[in-house]
Design a protein around this motif. Structure first.
Motif, PDB file in Angstrom:
ATOM      1  N   THR A 163     -16.252  -3.787  11.765  1.00  0.00           N
ATOM      2  CA  THR A 163     -15.764  -5.132  12.107  1.00  0.00           C
ATOM      3  C   THR A 163     -15.998  -6.097  10.951  1.00  0.00           C
ATOM      4  OG1 THR A 163     -17.876  -5.707  13.123  1.00  0.00           O
ATOM      5  CG2 THR A 163     -16.169  -4.803  14.579  1.00  0.00           C
ATOM      6  N   ARG A 164     -16.498  -5.582   9.850  1.00  0.00           N
ATOM      7  CA  ARG A 164     -16.868  -6.442   8.718  1.00  0.00           C
ATOM      8  C   ARG A 164     -15.699  -6.657   7.791  1.00  0.00           C
ATOM      9  NH1 ARG A 164     -21.976  -3.469   6.359  1.00  0.00           N
ATOM     10  NH2 ARG A 164     -21.729  -5.060   4.760  1.00  0.00           N
ATOM     11  N   ARG A 165     -15.474  -7.897   7.408  1.00  0.00           N
ATOM     12  CA  ARG A 165     -14.349  -8.240   6.552  1.00  0.00           C
ATOM     13  C   ARG A 165     -14.374  -7.464   5.240  1.00  0.00           C
ATOM     14  NH1 ARG A 165     -10.489 -12.076   5.476  1.00  0.00           N
ATOM     15  NH2 ARG A 165     -10.078 -12.364   3.245  1.00  0.00           N
ATOM     16  N   GLU A 166     -15.563  -7.385   4.622  1.00  0.00           N
ATOM     17  CA  GLU A 166     -15.637  -6.739   3.308  1.00  0.00           C
ATOM     18  C   GLU A 166     -15.279  -5.260   3.367  1.00  0.00           C
ATOM     19  OE1 GLU A 166     -18.081  -8.183   4.960  1.00  0.00           O
ATOM     20  OE2 GLU A 166     -20.014  -7.179   4.693  1.00  0.00           O
ATOM     21  N   ILE A 167     -15.366  -4.675   4.566  1.00  0.00           N
ATOM     22  CA  ILE A 167     -14.968  -3.288   4.747  1.00  0.00           C
ATOM     23  C   ILE A 167     -13.477  -3.197   5.039  1.00  0.00           C
ATOM     24  CG2 ILE A 167     -15.289  -1.204   6.116  1.00  0.00           C
ATOM     25  CD1 ILE A 167     -17.700  -1.922   4.379  1.00  0.00           C
ATOM     26  N   LEU A 168     -13.001  -4.042   5.954  1.00  0.00           N
ATOM     27  CA  LEU A 168     -11.629  -3.925   6.438  1.00  0.00           C
ATOM     28  C   LEU A 168     -10.573  -4.376   5.437  1.00  0.00           C
ATOM     29  CD1 LEU A 168     -12.020  -4.948  10.179  1.00  0.00           C
ATOM     30  CD2 LEU A 168     -11.967  -2.668   9.173  1.00  0.00           C
ATOM     31  N   ILE A 169     -10.961  -5.097   4.401  1.00  0.00           N
ATOM     32  CA  ILE A 169      -9.956  -5.517   3.415  1.00  0.00           C
ATOM     33  C   ILE A 169      -9.738  -4.467   2.336  1.00  0.00           C
ATOM     34  CG2 ILE A 169     -10.433  -7.959   3.836  1.00  0.00           C
ATOM     35  CD1 ILE A 169     -11.932  -8.006   1.172  1.00  0.00           C
ATOM     36  N   ARG A 170     -10.517  -3.397   2.377  1.00  0.00           N
ATOM     37  CA  ARG A 170     -10.405  -2.356   1.351  1.00  0.00           C
ATOM     38  C   ARG A 170      -9.508  -1.221   1.808  1.00  0.00           C
ATOM     39  NH1 ARG A 170     -16.251  -0.699   0.625  1.00  0.00           N
ATOM     40  NH2 ARG A 170     -17.303  -2.695   0.675  1.00  0.00           N
ATOM     41  N   ALA A 171      -8.557  -0.831   0.990  1.00  0.00           N
ATOM     42  CA  ALA A 171      -7.671   0.272   1.327  1.00  0.00           C
ATOM     43  C   ALA A 171      -8.437   1.585   1.489  1.00  0.00           C
ATOM     44  CB  ALA A 171      -6.591   0.431   0.263  1.00  0.00           C
ATOM     45  N   THR A 172      -9.499   1.734   0.762  1.00  0.00           N
ATOM     46  CA  THR A 172     -10.287   2.981   0.824  1.00  0.00           C
ATOM     47  C   THR A 172     -11.037   3.137   2.139  1.00  0.00           C
ATOM     48  OG1 THR A 172     -12.063   1.837  -0.359  1.00  0.00           O
ATOM     49  CG2 THR A 172     -10.558   3.204  -1.669  1.00  0.00           C
ATOM     50  N   SER A 173     -11.065   2.086   2.965  1.00  0.00           N
ATOM     51  CA  SER A 173     -11.733   2.179   4.260  1.00  0.00           C
ATOM     52  C   SER A 173     -10.896   2.905   5.305  1.00  0.00           C
ATOM     53  CB  SER A 173     -12.070   0.766   4.777  1.00  0.00           C
ATOM     54  OG  SER A 173     -12.944   0.097   3.902  1.00  0.00           O
ATOM     55  N   TYR A 174      -9.640   3.164   4.995  1.00  0.00           N
ATOM     56  CA  TYR A 174      -8.713   3.724   5.973  1.00  0.00           C
ATOM     57  C   TYR A 174      -8.275   5.128   5.564  1.00  0.00           C
ATOM     58  CZ  TYR A 174      -8.556  -1.159   7.314  1.00  0.00           C
ATOM     59  OH  TYR A 174      -8.910  -2.428   7.689  1.00  0.00           O
ATOM     60  N   GLY A 175      -8.268   6.017   6.547  1.00  0.00           N
ATOM     61  CA  GLY A 175      -7.917   7.403   6.240  1.00  0.00           C
ATOM     62  C   GLY A 175      -6.524   7.810   6.666  1.00  0.00           C
ATOM     63  N   VAL A 176      -5.871   6.966   7.450  1.00  0.00           N
ATOM     64  CA  VAL A 176      -4.538   7.297   7.961  1.00  0.00           C
ATOM     65  C   VAL A 176      -3.586   6.165   7.605  1.00  0.00           C
ATOM     66  CG1 VAL A 176      -3.173   7.893   9.981  1.00  0.00           C
ATOM     67  CG2 VAL A 176      -5.572   8.606   9.851  1.00  0.00           C
ATOM     68  N   TRP A 177      -2.445   6.537   7.039  1.00  0.00           N
ATOM     69  CA  TRP A 177      -1.464   5.552   6.597  1.00  0.00           C
ATOM     70  C   TRP A 177      -0.078   5.918   7.109  1.00  0.00           C
ATOM     71  CZ3 TRP A 177      -2.569   1.290   3.435  1.00  0.00           C
ATOM     72  CH2 TRP A 177      -3.886   1.226   2.970  1.00  0.00           C
ATOM     73  N   GLY A 178       0.733   4.881   7.322  1.00  0.00           N
ATOM     74  CA  GLY A 178       2.131   5.108   7.610  1.00  0.00           C
ATOM     75  C   GLY A 178       2.928   5.280   6.335  1.00  0.00           C
ATOM     76  N   GLN A 179       4.236   5.477   6.495  1.00  0.00           N
ATOM     77  CA  GLN A 179       5.092   5.740   5.344  1.00  0.00           C
ATOM     78  C   GLN A 179       5.581   4.467   4.671  1.00  0.00           C
ATOM     79  OE1 GLN A 179       6.169   5.608   8.409  1.00  0.00           O
ATOM     80  NE2 GLN A 179       8.074   4.443   8.291  1.00  0.00           N
ATOM     81  N   GLY A 180       5.430   3.336   5.343  1.00  0.00           N
ATOM     82  CA  GLY A 180       5.816   2.058   4.762  1.00  0.00           C
ATOM     83  C   GLY A 180       7.186   1.593   5.222  1.00  0.00           C
ATOM     84  N   THR A 181       7.372   0.280   5.226  1.00  0.00           N
ATOM     85  CA  THR A 181       8.660  -0.316   5.552  1.00  0.00           C
ATOM     86  C   THR A 181       8.926  -1.460   4.577  1.00  0.00           C
ATOM     87  OG1 THR A 181      10.029  -1.258   7.343  1.00  0.00           O
ATOM     88  CG2 THR A 181       7.709  -1.923   7.291  1.00  0.00           C
ATOM     89  N   GLN A 182      10.144  -1.514   4.051  1.00  0.00           N
ATOM     90  CA  GLN A 182      10.478  -2.487   3.017  1.00  0.00           C
ATOM     91  C   GLN A 182      10.783  -3.855   3.634  1.00  0.00           C
ATOM     92  OE1 GLN A 182      10.782  -2.135  -0.549  1.00  0.00           O
ATOM     93  NE2 GLN A 182      10.973  -4.358  -0.418  1.00  0.00           N
ATOM     94  N   VAL A 183      10.177  -4.875   3.059  1.00  0.00           N
ATOM     95  CA  VAL A 183      10.472  -6.261   3.412  1.00  0.00           C
ATOM     96  C   VAL A 183      10.969  -6.957   2.155  1.00  0.00           C
ATOM     97  CG1 VAL A 183       9.506  -8.481   4.126  1.00  0.00           C
ATOM     98  CG2 VAL A 183       8.814  -6.377   5.302  1.00  0.00           C
ATOM     99  N   THR A 184      12.161  -7.530   2.222  1.00  0.00           N
ATOM    100  CA  THR A 184      12.727  -8.245   1.086  1.00  0.00           C
ATOM    101  C   THR A 184      13.083  -9.653   1.521  1.00  0.00           C
ATOM    102  OG1 THR A 184      13.649  -6.184   0.204  1.00  0.00           O
ATOM    103  CG2 THR A 184      14.531  -8.257  -0.669  1.00  0.00           C
ATOM    104  N   VAL A 185      12.541 -10.632   0.805  1.00  0.00           N
ATOM    105  CA  VAL A 185      12.785 -12.039   1.123  1.00  0.00           C
ATOM    106  C   VAL A 185      13.577 -12.647  -0.027  1.00  0.00           C
ATOM    107  CG1 VAL A 185      11.775 -14.247   1.766  1.00  0.00           C
ATOM    108  CG2 VAL A 185      10.605 -12.103   2.380  1.00  0.00           C
ATOM    109  N   SER A 186      14.781 -13.099   0.264  1.00  0.00           N
ATOM    110  CA  SER A 186      15.630 -13.681  -0.778  1.00  0.00           C
ATOM    111  C   SER A 186      15.427 -15.191  -0.845  1.00  0.00           C
ATOM    112  CB  SER A 186      17.095 -13.364  -0.492  1.00  0.00           C
ATOM    113  OG  SER A 186      17.493 -13.963   0.735  1.00  0.00           O
ATOM    114  N   SER A 187      15.586 -15.736  -2.044  1.00  0.00           N
ATOM    115  CA  SER A 187      15.376 -17.179  -2.239  1.00  0.00           C
ATOM    116  C   SER A 187      16.657 -17.947  -2.027  1.00  0.00           C
ATOM    117  CB  SER A 187      14.828 -17.433  -3.633  1.00  0.00           C
ATOM    118  OG  SER A 187      15.696 -16.901  -4.596  1.00  0.00           O
TER     119      SER A 187
END
Length: 127
Positions: free
Chosen positions: A103-127
């Protein structure tokens, strides 16, 4: 083994909104924190938001606080990222992740704290 599948990405104009979803398979969904990270071209993966296992603690990176909201639906084994007032600098591939019971912020903000990941989804914001 938990598997994660993201959805909801797309192309939106600056100032618009998108809602990302991450569906988790497996019976351990409620036992772990869930998080969203993003990676823009040529940049490192960065933390966006996290929610703990009981959904009473959330963390956000400064650049999205007040614009993005993370939530989780235990009935549907899903975590959401509501993104409002989108900016071109929010353009990236967004990944959800799980596997940390901290539950600690310093742990949860690190990518290395997580062992399972999704494949990703693209977000594109146009100006």
């Amino acid at each position: 083994q938990v598997q994660l599948v993201e959805s909801g990405g797309g192309l939106v104009q600056a100032g618009g909104s998108l809602r990302l979803s991450c569906a988790a398979s497996g019976r351990t969904f409620g036992s772990y924190a869930m998080a969203w990270f993003r990676q823009a071209p040529g940049k490192e993966r960065e933390f966006v938001a996290a929610i703990n296992w009981s959904a009473d603690i959330t963390y956000y990176t400064d650049s999205v606080r007040g614009r993005f909201t993370i939530s989780r639906d235990y009935a549907k084994n899903t975590v959401h990222l509501q993104m409002n007032s989108l900016k071109p600098e929010d353009t990236a591939v967004y990944y959800c992740a799980t596997g940390s019971s901290s539950t600690r912020r310093e742990i949860l903000i690190r990518a290395t704290s997580y062992g399972v990941w999704g494949q990703g989804t693209q977000v594109t914001v146009s100006s």
